[in-house]
Design a protein around this motif. Sequence first.
Motif, mmCIF file in Angstrom:
data_model
loop_
_atom_site.group_PDB
_atom_site.id
_atom_site.type_symbol
_atom_site.label_atom_id
_atom_site.label_comp_id
_atom_site.label_asym_id
_atom_site.label_seq_id
_atom_site.Cartn_x
_atom_site.Cartn_y
_atom_site.Cartn_z
ATOM 1 N N ASN A 4 2.880 -1.913 -7.881
ATOM 2 C CA ASN A 4 1.746 -3.010 -8.082
ATOM 3 C C ASN A 4 1.951 -3.564 -9.537
ATOM 4 O O ASN A 4 2.412 -3.162 -10.491
ATOM 5 C CB ASN A 4 0.348 -2.236 -8.242
ATOM 6 N N SER A 22 -5.655 -6.067 -10.339
ATOM 7 C CA SER A 22 -4.331 -6.014 -9.363
ATOM 8 C C SER A 22 -4.033 -7.315 -8.829
ATOM 9 O O SER A 22 -4.949 -8.055 -8.305
ATOM 10 C CB SER A 22 -4.516 -4.943 -8.523
ATOM 11 N N ASP A 24 -2.241 -7.743 -6.254
ATOM 12 C CA ASP A 24 -2.062 -7.644 -4.624
ATOM 13 C C ASP A 24 -2.946 -7.064 -3.974
ATOM 14 O O ASP A 24 -2.911 -7.031 -2.661
ATOM 15 C CB ASP A 24 -0.597 -6.889 -4.622
ATOM 16 N N THR A 25 -4.106 -6.649 -4.884
ATOM 17 C CA THR A 25 -5.332 -5.890 -4.007
ATOM 18 C C THR A 25 -6.391 -6.500 -4.812
ATOM 19 O O THR A 25 -6.408 -7.461 -5.756
ATOM 20 C CB THR A 25 -5.178 -4.386 -4.083
ATOM 21 N N ASP A 26 -7.629 -6.032 -4.280
ATOM 22 C CA ASP A 26 -8.849 -6.378 -4.967
ATOM 23 C C ASP A 26 -9.233 -5.690 -6.053
ATOM 24 O O ASP A 26 -10.473 -5.829 -6.496
ATOM 25 C CB ASP A 26 -10.031 -6.367 -3.732
ATOM 26 N N LEU A 27 -8.542 -4.610 -6.483
ATOM 27 C CA LEU A 27 -8.843 -3.539 -7.458
ATOM 28 C C LEU A 27 -9.109 -4.221 -8.854
ATOM 29 O O LEU A 27 -8.236 -5.152 -9.421
ATOM 30 C CB LEU A 27 -7.567 -2.507 -7.830
ATOM 31 N N SER A 65 -12.983 -0.407 -3.151
ATOM 32 C CA SER A 65 -13.311 -0.485 -1.943
ATOM 33 C C SER A 65 -12.150 1.035 -1.793
ATOM 34 O O SER A 65 -11.444 1.396 -2.494
ATOM 35 C CB SER A 65 -12.548 -1.566 -1.131
ATOM 36 N N GLU A 67 -9.792 1.573 0.311
ATOM 37 C CA GLU A 67 -8.407 1.448 0.204
ATOM 38 C C GLU A 67 -7.569 1.112 -1.154
ATOM 39 O O GLU A 67 -6.413 1.213 -1.485
ATOM 40 C CB GLU A 67 -7.795 0.041 1.100
ATOM 41 N N ASP A 68 -8.359 0.660 -2.409
ATOM 42 C CA ASP A 68 -8.069 0.578 -3.554
ATOM 43 C C ASP A 68 -7.978 1.749 -4.476
ATOM 44 O O ASP A 68 -7.568 1.865 -5.577
ATOM 45 C CB ASP A 68 -8.662 -0.592 -4.283
ATOM 46 N N ASP A 71 -5.191 3.462 -6.123
ATOM 47 C CA ASP A 71 -4.361 2.783 -7.232
ATOM 48 C C ASP A 71 -5.228 2.752 -8.598
ATOM 49 O O ASP A 71 -4.442 2.279 -9.780
ATOM 50 C CB ASP A 71 -4.298 1.245 -6.812
#
Length: 103
Positions: A4, A22, A24-27, A65, A67-68, A71
């Motif tokens: 990431n 992040s 690539d994600t919403d983290l 979320s 899915e995050d 990470d």
Amino acid sequence: MEYNVYLLATDPNNPCRDVIHSRDTDLKIRVYCLSEDSFQPNPNEIQLFGYAHSKLYAFETIDISSEDALDVVGAIQWYADYIEYPDMEILPEDPRPGHSVAM
């Protein structure tokens, strides 16, 4: 192996108010220096802690979320490298007396 990429938003008026993003994600994770900032944990977010350069840091997710969630530790490890303290131990509970969460 996929890595990431993290970005850092800094507050020019407060060096202890970084936000890790992040790419690539919403983290997103807000960073607090507990020696300088007040911190009230949000029960809907993930909080982790770590000591670096004689300071205790709190890391709290922002609108996490599911899915995050996996990470979060990687993002904190990236931040530890960024502040030149790669051996930061990441703690699951606030180590200050009287601040741990009772289950």
